[in-house]
Design a protein around this motif. Structure first.
Motif, PDB file in Angstrom:
ATOM      1  N   GLU A  48       0.830  -1.207   0.000  1.00 60.18           N
ATOM      2  CA  GLU A  48       0.000   0.000   0.000  1.00 60.18           C
ATOM      3  C   GLU A  48       0.868   1.264   0.000  1.00 60.18           C
ATOM      4  O   GLU A  48       0.552   2.255  -0.662  1.00 60.18           O
ATOM      5  CB  GLU A  48      -0.896  -0.046   1.255  1.00 60.18           C
ATOM      6  N   GLY A  49       1.995   1.190   0.745  1.00 62.02           N
ATOM      7  CA  GLY A  49       2.843   2.377   0.926  1.00 62.02           C
ATOM      8  C   GLY A  49       3.859   2.599  -0.189  1.00 62.02           C
ATOM      9  O   GLY A  49       4.516   3.649  -0.237  1.00 62.02           O
ATOM     10  N   LEU A  50       4.003   1.640  -1.112  1.00 56.88           N
ATOM     11  CA  LEU A  50       5.025   1.759  -2.165  1.00 56.88           C
ATOM     12  C   LEU A  50       4.920   3.073  -2.944  1.00 56.88           C
ATOM     13  O   LEU A  50       5.925   3.663  -3.324  1.00 56.88           O
ATOM     14  CB  LEU A  50       4.890   0.600  -3.156  1.00 56.88           C
ATOM     15  N   LYS A  51       3.701   3.504  -3.179  1.00 58.66           N
ATOM     16  CA  LYS A  51       3.481   4.727  -3.976  1.00 58.66           C
ATOM     17  C   LYS A  51       4.081   5.965  -3.305  1.00 58.66           C
ATOM     18  O   LYS A  51       4.297   6.981  -3.961  1.00 58.66           O
ATOM     19  CB  LYS A  51       1.983   4.924  -4.243  1.00 58.66           C
ATOM     20  N   ASP A  52       4.349   5.870  -1.998  1.00 58.13           N
ATOM     21  CA  ASP A  52       4.938   7.019  -1.300  1.00 58.13           C
ATOM     22  C   ASP A  52       6.458   6.960  -1.248  1.00 58.13           C
ATOM     23  O   ASP A  52       7.100   7.779  -0.591  1.00 58.13           O
ATOM     24  CB  ASP A  52       4.396   7.079   0.146  1.00 58.13           C
ATOM     25  N   ILE A  53       7.021   5.949  -1.887  1.00 54.46           N
ATOM     26  CA  ILE A  53       8.484   5.806  -1.840  1.00 54.46           C
ATOM     27  C   ILE A  53       9.095   6.250  -3.167  1.00 54.46           C
ATOM     28  O   ILE A  53       8.758   5.731  -4.229  1.00 54.46           O
ATOM     29  CB  ILE A  53       8.894   4.331  -1.573  1.00 54.46           C
ATOM     30  N   THR A  54       9.989   7.227  -3.080  1.00 52.95           N
ATOM     31  CA  THR A  54      10.721   7.652  -4.278  1.00 52.95           C
ATOM     32  C   THR A  54      12.190   7.305  -4.085  1.00 52.95           C
ATOM     33  O   THR A  54      12.785   7.666  -3.068  1.00 52.95           O
ATOM     34  CB  THR A  54      10.591   9.175  -4.490  1.00 52.95           C
ATOM     35  N   ILE A  55      12.720   6.595  -5.061  1.00 58.65           N
ATOM     36  CA  ILE A  55      14.140   6.225  -5.006  1.00 58.65           C
ATOM     37  C   ILE A  55      14.865   6.965  -6.127  1.00 58.65           C
ATOM     38  O   ILE A  55      14.447   6.925  -7.279  1.00 58.65           O
ATOM     39  CB  ILE A  55      14.331   4.708  -5.251  1.00 58.65           C
ATOM     40  N   SER A  56      15.959   7.639  -5.767  1.00 59.62           N
ATOM     41  CA  SER A  56      16.745   8.312  -6.803  1.00 59.62           C
ATOM     42  C   SER A  56      18.223   8.249  -6.423  1.00 59.62           C
ATOM     43  O   SER A  56      18.555   7.748  -5.338  1.00 59.62           O
ATOM     44  CB  SER A  56      16.282   9.768  -6.943  1.00 59.62           C
ATOM     45  N   PHE A  57      19.069   8.738  -7.289  1.00 58.30           N
ATOM     46  CA  PHE A  57      20.503   8.738  -6.998  1.00 58.30           C
ATOM     47  C   PHE A  57      21.058  10.151  -7.153  1.00 58.30           C
ATOM     48  O   PHE A  57      20.697  10.859  -8.085  1.00 58.30           O
ATOM     49  CB  PHE A  57      21.254   7.811  -7.963  1.00 58.30           C
ATOM     50  N   SER A  58      21.918  10.534  -6.210  1.00 60.85           N
ATOM     51  CA  SER A  58      22.654  11.785  -6.403  1.00 60.85           C
ATOM     52  C   SER A  58      24.125  11.398  -6.583  1.00 60.85           C
ATOM     53  O   SER A  58      24.477  10.227  -6.441  1.00 60.85           O
ATOM     54  CB  SER A  58      22.477  12.708  -5.200  1.00 60.85           C
ATOM     55  N   THR A  59      24.951  12.366  -6.886  1.00 60.71           N
ATOM     56  CA  THR A  59      26.370  12.064  -7.114  1.00 60.71           C
ATOM     57  C   THR A  59      27.235  12.962  -6.251  1.00 60.71           C
ATOM     58  O   THR A  59      26.963  14.158  -6.143  1.00 60.71           O
ATOM     59  CB  THR A  59      26.719  12.325  -8.606  1.00 60.71           C
ATOM     60  N   THR A  60      28.282  12.403  -5.641  1.00 60.54           N
ATOM     61  CA  THR A  60      29.193  13.224  -4.837  1.00 60.54           C
ATOM     62  C   THR A  60      30.117  14.013  -5.766  1.00 60.54           C
ATOM     63  O   THR A  60      30.149  13.767  -6.973  1.00 60.54           O
ATOM     64  CB  THR A  60      30.095  12.348  -3.936  1.00 60.54           C
ATOM     65  N   ASP A  61      30.901  14.925  -5.156  1.00 65.80           N
ATOM     66  CA  ASP A  61      31.860  15.727  -5.941  1.00 65.80           C
ATOM     67  C   ASP A  61      32.807  14.809  -6.718  1.00 65.80           C
ATOM     68  O   ASP A  61      33.281  15.136  -7.798  1.00 65.80           O
ATOM     69  CB  ASP A  61      32.736  16.586  -5.021  1.00 65.80           C
ATOM     70  N   LYS A  62      33.096  13.644  -6.106  1.00 63.02           N
ATOM     71  CA  LYS A  62      34.035  12.712  -6.754  1.00 63.02           C
ATOM     72  C   LYS A  62      33.347  11.802  -7.764  1.00 63.02           C
ATOM     73  O   LYS A  62      33.935  10.844  -8.263  1.00 63.02           O
ATOM     74  CB  LYS A  62      34.723  11.861  -5.695  1.00 63.02           C
ATOM     75  N   GLY A  63      32.073  12.039  -7.999  1.00 60.02           N
ATOM     76  CA  GLY A  63      31.347  11.252  -8.999  1.00 60.02           C
ATOM     77  C   GLY A  63      30.803   9.932  -8.460  1.00 60.02           C
ATOM     78  O   GLY A  63      30.380   9.075  -9.222  1.00 60.02           O
ATOM     79  N   LEU A  64      30.828   9.746  -7.121  1.00 53.77           N
ATOM     80  CA  LEU A  64      30.309   8.492  -6.561  1.00 53.77           C
ATOM     81  C   LEU A  64      28.801   8.580  -6.366  1.00 53.77           C
ATOM     82  O   LEU A  64      28.289   9.606  -5.906  1.00 53.77           O
ATOM     83  CB  LEU A  64      30.966   8.206  -5.200  1.00 53.77           C
ATOM     84  N   PRO A  65      28.074   7.507  -6.722  1.00 50.41           N
ATOM     85  CA  PRO A  65      26.621   7.548  -6.575  1.00 50.41           C
ATOM     86  C   PRO A  65      26.186   7.416  -5.116  1.00 50.41           C
ATOM     87  O   PRO A  65      26.807   6.704  -4.342  1.00 50.41           O
ATOM     88  CB  PRO A  65      26.152   6.329  -7.375  1.00 50.41           C
ATOM     89  N   ARG A  66      25.158   8.127  -4.765  1.00 53.86           N
ATOM     90  CA  ARG A  66      24.577   8.086  -3.410  1.00 53.86           C
ATOM     91  C   ARG A  66      23.090   7.871  -3.563  1.00 53.86           C
ATOM     92  O   ARG A  66      22.427   8.609  -4.305  1.00 53.86           O
ATOM     93  CB  ARG A  66      24.801   9.436  -2.703  1.00 53.86           C
ATOM     94  N   ILE A  67      22.550   6.884  -2.857  1.00 49.76           N
ATOM     95  CA  ILE A  67      21.127   6.622  -3.011  1.00 49.76           C
ATOM     96  C   ILE A  67      20.293   7.549  -2.124  1.00 49.76           C
ATOM     97  O   ILE A  67      20.689   7.870  -0.998  1.00 49.76           O
ATOM     98  CB  ILE A  67      20.787   5.139  -2.735  1.00 49.76           C
ATOM     99  N   CYS A  68      19.170   7.991  -2.657  1.00 50.80           N
ATOM    100  CA  CYS A  68      18.287   8.892  -1.914  1.00 50.80           C
ATOM    101  C   CYS A  68      16.913   8.243  -1.761  1.00 50.80           C
ATOM    102  O   CYS A  68      16.367   7.683  -2.713  1.00 50.80           O
ATOM    103  CB  CYS A  68      18.125  10.220  -2.636  1.00 50.80           C
ATOM    104  N   LEU A  69      16.388   8.340  -0.541  1.00 51.39           N
ATOM    105  CA  LEU A  69      15.053   7.836  -0.233  1.00 51.39           C
ATOM    106  C   LEU A  69      14.183   9.058   0.017  1.00 51.39           C
ATOM    107  O   LEU A  69      14.446   9.825   0.947  1.00 51.39           O
ATOM    108  CB  LEU A  69      15.141   6.951   1.016  1.00 51.39           C
TER     109      LEU A  69
END
Ligand code: DC
Length: 233
Positions: free
Chosen positions: A64-85
């Motif tokens: 039921e709650g899945l629709k409220d979850i957004t998953i995305s990725f940001s990138t650090t200065d060094k180009g490393l991916p960081r996951i965002c909830l």
């Protein structure tokens, strides 16, 4: 223009998929996607909501709650991916033992899988992607031009994970990590939906006795074969 491909790297927990995938993506200027981080982020969300008690998950609340979850990725200065909830960077939180202990419950839910698989496919629309996980070559991108299946013994993997967490200053005991790895292997291999298995056309590599440099060189050679063909001089 140079051919851009999809590289799928699957294998057991802590088999070194992520470092291998990240290194290749950096070198080839491809997008790197850690699909396990997506399952971990959903598990973190469930923990925060109180939907997991011991080994029990409130599946109904999650679906039921899945629709409220957004998953995305940001990138650090060094180009490393960081996951965002839901916009919050949660990279460190998802790597701890609490999330590791419950993530298999979440990744066994079919609705979670199809929700995340849709996101994974949309991220690879333009190809030029290296994605690691458990079902990337079998279920997410069965058409991927290069598929790798990585293995190493549970002992070797536990030792690596232990050193990795220690380096990050995070608490963990070797026995606890080994136990967690063995439990996740069992769950990954035995779940009914998208269990961990090697795709028929995947190339298998046991990296238990290989250095990181050897692995990376091996992968780069496979990548060049996939892009330029085996007989390139
Ligand atoms: O690779 P990892 O240990 O960070 O993955 C976390 C969990 O997510 C793992 O227990 C299995 C699951 N997973 C999955 O079911 N399918 C994927 N494509 C990636 C991870």
């Amino acid at each position: 223009m140079e051919k851009r491909i999809i590289v799928a790297i699957d294998g057991h927990s802590s088999s070194g998929k992520s470092s291998m995938a990240r290194q290749l993506a950096q070198k080839q200027n491809y997008l790197y996607i850690d699909s396990g981080a997506m399952y971990r982020a959903v598990a973190l969300y469930c923990l925060r909501k109180g939907w997991i008690k011991g080994t029990l998950l409130d599946r109904e609340a999650l679906v039921e709650g899945l629709k409220d979850i957004t998953i995305s990725f940001s990138t650090t200065d060094k180009g490393l991916p960081r996951i965002c909830l839901n916009g919050e960077e949660v990279e460190n939180e998802i790597r701890g033992m609490e999330v590791s202990g419950v993530v298999s419950l979440v990744s066994a839910v079919p609705e979670v899988r199809s929700y995340l698989v849709d996101i994974q496919r949309s991220l690879a629309e333009n190809k030029g992607v290296v994605m690691d996980g458990r079902d990337i070559g079998t279920a997410v991108f069965p058409e991927a031009e290069l598929k790798i299946f990585l293995t190493a013994s549970a002992d070797v993997r536990a030792e690596r994970r232990y050193l990795e967490l220690k380096e990050k200053g995070m608490e963990a005991s070797y026995e606890e990590i080994l136990h967690n790895i063995e439990m996740r292997d069992r769950m990954d291999l035995n779940r009914t939906i998208s269990p961990l298995r090697k795709a028929d056309d995947a190339i298998e590599l046991d990296n238990g006795r290989m250095s990181i440099e050897e692995q990376n060189a091996w992968l780069e050679a496979r990548f060049n074969e996939a892009v330029y063909g085996k007989n390139r001089n």
